[in-house]
Structure formats: C-alpha cells, structure tokens
Design a protein around this motif. Structure first.
Motif, short mmCIF file in Angstrom:
data_model
loop_
_atom_site.label_atom_id
_atom_site.label_comp_id
_atom_site.label_asym_id
_atom_site.label_seq_id
_atom_site.Cartn_x
_atom_site.Cartn_y
_atom_site.Cartn_z
N LEU A 152 0.83 -1.20 0.00
CA LEU A 152 0.00 0.00 0.00
C LEU A 152 0.87 1.25 0.00
N LYS A 153 0.58 2.16 -0.92
CA LYS A 153 1.29 3.44 -0.96
C LYS A 153 0.27 4.58 -0.95
N SER A 154 -0.16 5.01 -2.11
CA SER A 154 -1.11 6.11 -2.20
C SER A 154 -2.45 5.63 -2.74
N THR A 155 -2.51 5.30 -4.02
CA THR A 155 -3.75 4.83 -4.63
C THR A 155 -3.57 3.38 -5.08
N ALA A 156 -4.66 2.66 -5.19
CA ALA A 156 -4.60 1.27 -5.61
C ALA A 156 -5.81 0.96 -6.47
N SER A 157 -5.60 0.04 -7.42
CA SER A 157 -6.69 -0.37 -8.29
C SER A 157 -6.37 -1.71 -8.91
N VAL A 158 -7.39 -2.37 -9.44
CA VAL A 158 -7.21 -3.60 -10.20
C VAL A 158 -8.04 -3.47 -11.47
N GLY A 212 -11.06 -7.92 -16.80
CA GLY A 212 -11.90 -7.91 -17.99
C GLY A 212 -12.06 -6.54 -18.60
N GLY A 213 -11.01 -5.72 -18.52
CA GLY A 213 -11.06 -4.39 -19.09
C GLY A 213 -11.74 -3.35 -18.20
N ARG A 214 -12.22 -3.77 -17.06
CA ARG A 214 -12.90 -2.85 -16.14
C ARG A 214 -12.00 -2.51 -14.97
N ASN A 215 -11.89 -1.23 -14.65
CA ASN A 215 -11.04 -0.79 -13.56
C ASN A 215 -11.84 -0.64 -12.26
N TYR A 216 -11.27 -1.17 -11.18
CA TYR A 216 -11.90 -1.09 -9.86
C TYR A 216 -10.97 -0.31 -8.94
N ARG A 217 -11.42 0.81 -8.42
CA ARG A 217 -10.66 1.55 -7.43
C ARG A 217 -10.84 0.88 -6.07
N LEU A 218 -9.78 0.84 -5.29
CA LEU A 218 -9.79 0.13 -4.02
C LEU A 218 -9.51 1.06 -2.85
N ASP A 219 -10.16 0.78 -1.74
CA ASP A 219 -9.90 1.45 -0.47
C ASP A 219 -9.30 0.41 0.45
N LEU A 269 -6.53 -5.60 3.64
CA LEU A 269 -7.80 -5.90 3.00
C LEU A 269 -8.29 -4.65 2.29
N CYS A 270 -8.78 -4.85 1.06
CA CYS A 270 -9.20 -3.73 0.23
C CYS A 270 -10.65 -3.91 -0.20
N SER A 271 -11.40 -2.83 -0.17
CA SER A 271 -12.81 -2.88 -0.55
C SER A 271 -13.03 -2.19 -1.88
N SER A 272 -13.99 -2.69 -2.63
CA SER A 272 -14.41 -2.10 -3.89
C SER A 272 -15.90 -1.78 -3.80
N LYS A 273 -16.30 -0.63 -4.30
CA LYS A 273 -17.72 -0.29 -4.29
C LYS A 273 -18.50 -1.12 -5.31
N LEU A 274 -17.75 -1.67 -6.29
CA LEU A 274 -18.37 -2.50 -7.31
C LEU A 274 -18.06 -3.97 -7.04
N GLU A 275 -19.00 -4.84 -7.33
CA GLU A 275 -18.77 -6.27 -7.16
C GLU A 275 -17.86 -6.78 -8.27
N PHE A 276 -16.88 -7.60 -7.90
CA PHE A 276 -15.94 -8.13 -8.88
C PHE A 276 -16.63 -9.17 -9.76
N GLN A 277 -16.42 -9.06 -11.06
CA GLN A 277 -17.03 -9.98 -12.00
C GLN A 277 -16.03 -11.08 -12.37
N GLN A 310 -13.12 -7.51 12.23
CA GLN A 310 -13.29 -6.10 12.55
C GLN A 310 -13.39 -5.25 11.28
N TRP A 311 -12.59 -5.60 10.28
CA TRP A 311 -12.61 -4.85 9.03
C TRP A 311 -13.99 -4.90 8.38
N THR A 312 -14.57 -6.08 8.31
CA THR A 312 -15.91 -6.22 7.73
C THR A 312 -16.95 -5.53 8.60
N GLY A 313 -16.79 -5.64 9.94
CA GLY A 313 -17.75 -5.01 10.84
C GLY A 313 -17.86 -3.52 10.65
N ARG A 314 -16.77 -2.88 10.23
CA ARG A 314 -16.78 -1.43 10.02
C ARG A 314 -17.38 -1.05 8.67
N ARG A 315 -17.56 -2.03 7.78
CA ARG A 315 -18.01 -1.72 6.42
C ARG A 315 -19.39 -2.27 6.08
#
Length: 248
Positions: free
Chosen positions: A47-53, A56-63, A87-95, A220-225
C-alpha cells in the motif's frame, strides 16, 4: 516466481495484479486475491497512495486498510512481517467466476496446522532471470516453519510461515497467496500471503491467515463496512461463488 511455471489464468481468475501508485507518481505492482464479492487480500507493504485492479477491461478503485500492527519497513527481522496483511474494498462487485477462500474453519486449522507442509504459491512477480513479468506463475513449495500456536496471553507472537524449499517469491509476488490443497477432496484454501524474502530469493516469509490475528483483523474490518464486504472462509454464507473453485 523463482522456479515456478506459468499458471493457467482460467484456474485462478481471482488472482490479480494489484496496481499501486506512490505519492510522487511512480507505479508498481504486487499480487492480490479476490476473497469476497467486493474484497481483495494483499500485503500491507504494497500500500502506498492509490490502488486499483483491472479485470476484464474494467477498472476497480480500491480502499485499502493494513493490519493495525503492521510497521512499514524496507528490510528488517522476521518480526517486521508478522502482520503484513491488507484488506481492500471495492464499491463494485468483482465480475469473476468464483472467489478464493481466505481462511479454513478452526477445526480444519487445528487438524492441519502442523501437517500442512506442501503448498502452492502464486504471483505476478519476476522470474529466475530477475526480469519483471505480467504473467501469473505457480510453484510447489514446502513450509519448513509454522506459526507459534495461537495464544493471546503470550507476549511471543509469530504468524509467519517460512518457505525454504521449492518455488519461492520474487519482486511482484508480494501479497500473492499460498494455498493448501486438501488431498481428500481437491479443495483449496489460502494459508498465508507472501510478505518478503532475502535478495537471493532463497526463502519466503508469509504471515498465515490461519491465525487468530488474521481472523480478528478480518472480522473487525468487515464489521466497520457492512455485510456486503464479507470474506470467504472468515464469514459463513458469503456468496455461492465462494465454493466454486475447481478441484486440483
């Protein structure tokens, strides 16, 4: 991966390149694993500043959130890597066709904690010639050291598995998963994630997800989200795709 072979991505669609960018704009990558509909498991030191994956050509920003006990260091004693999980969360469900299981049940852990020696390690790291690679590699490895038994009353803590035989990690494999394959039914579960190793790549340190330290962190991570960020193997009834990984 040192002494690994190119893996078939169809067997490991939840293993992904974890791309990150530093505050000064430099980019680099680690390896991550999708372990829930909106959850990626990787190494905290990635982890540094920003992260993404990109899938299938779709970009997912991660927290992303590192384990609270992780202390970032460039090099140091084994204890520096005890809590190298994020652990990183995405607002979009991974396909993807299925998600990997991040942690087996407690009774499974008690039965296999000292018996598990053969593991498979995956990553998008450099190869034997030291060159960077965007290809997923897999290798058979042997665990020669196991975590100290779980006991919250003890000051001594070790979550690390040490892999010193067979395939070992290279730069870019950080955050990749080590899997135990159940010989009884061919099912697999993540037992650890790649943290670090020496410059000569002679072994790999990997903090185990089969410890109460990871279990507590994940819960705990899931409990906060919220429930949409549950993790396969940590929580029950997460998603039907938690159970669809092919038998090996």
């Amino acid at each position: 991966m040192i002494d690994g072979v190119v893996a078939d991505p169809a067997n490991w669609p939840a293993t992904i390149i974890f791309a990150s960018r530093t505050f000064d704009g430099r980019s680099y990558h680690c390896t991550g694993t999708i372990v829930g509909p909106r959850v990626v498991l990787t190494a905290a030191h990635c982890l540094k500043s920003t992260a993404s994956v990109t899938i299938g050509g779709r970009n997912y920003r991660l927290d992303c959130t590192p384990h609270e006990k992780f202390v970032p260091v460039e090099s140091g004693p084994p204890s520096a890597w005890y809590f190298d999980w994020a652990l990183c969360s995405s607002k979009l469900e991974f396909q993807v066709p299925f998600y990997e299981v991040a942690r087996a049940s407690e009774d499974y852990w008690q039965a296999y904690r000292t018996a598990v020696t053969q593991v498979k390690i995956l990553g998008f790291g450099c190869t034997n010639n030291g060159r960077a690679s965007n290809l997923l590699s897999i290798g058979d490895s042997v665990i020669t050291e196991h975590p100290v038994p779980t006991d919250t009353s003890r000051e001594e803590v070790s979550t690390l598995m040490r892999v010193t035989a067979g395939a070992t990690s290279c730069k870019g494999d950080s955050g990749g998963a080590l899997y135990h394959i159940d010989r009884r039914n061919g099912r697999r579960a993540i037992v650890a994630t790649v943290a670090a190793g020496p410059e000569n790549n002679s072994y790999t340190f990997a903090p185990s997800t089969w410890t109460h330290w990871f279990q507590g962190f994940a819960t705990q991570w899931t409990g906060r989200r919220g429930n949409e960020y549950k993790i396969c193997g940590v929580h029950s009834d997460v998603h039907e795709r938690c159970r669809l990984a092919p038998e090996l």
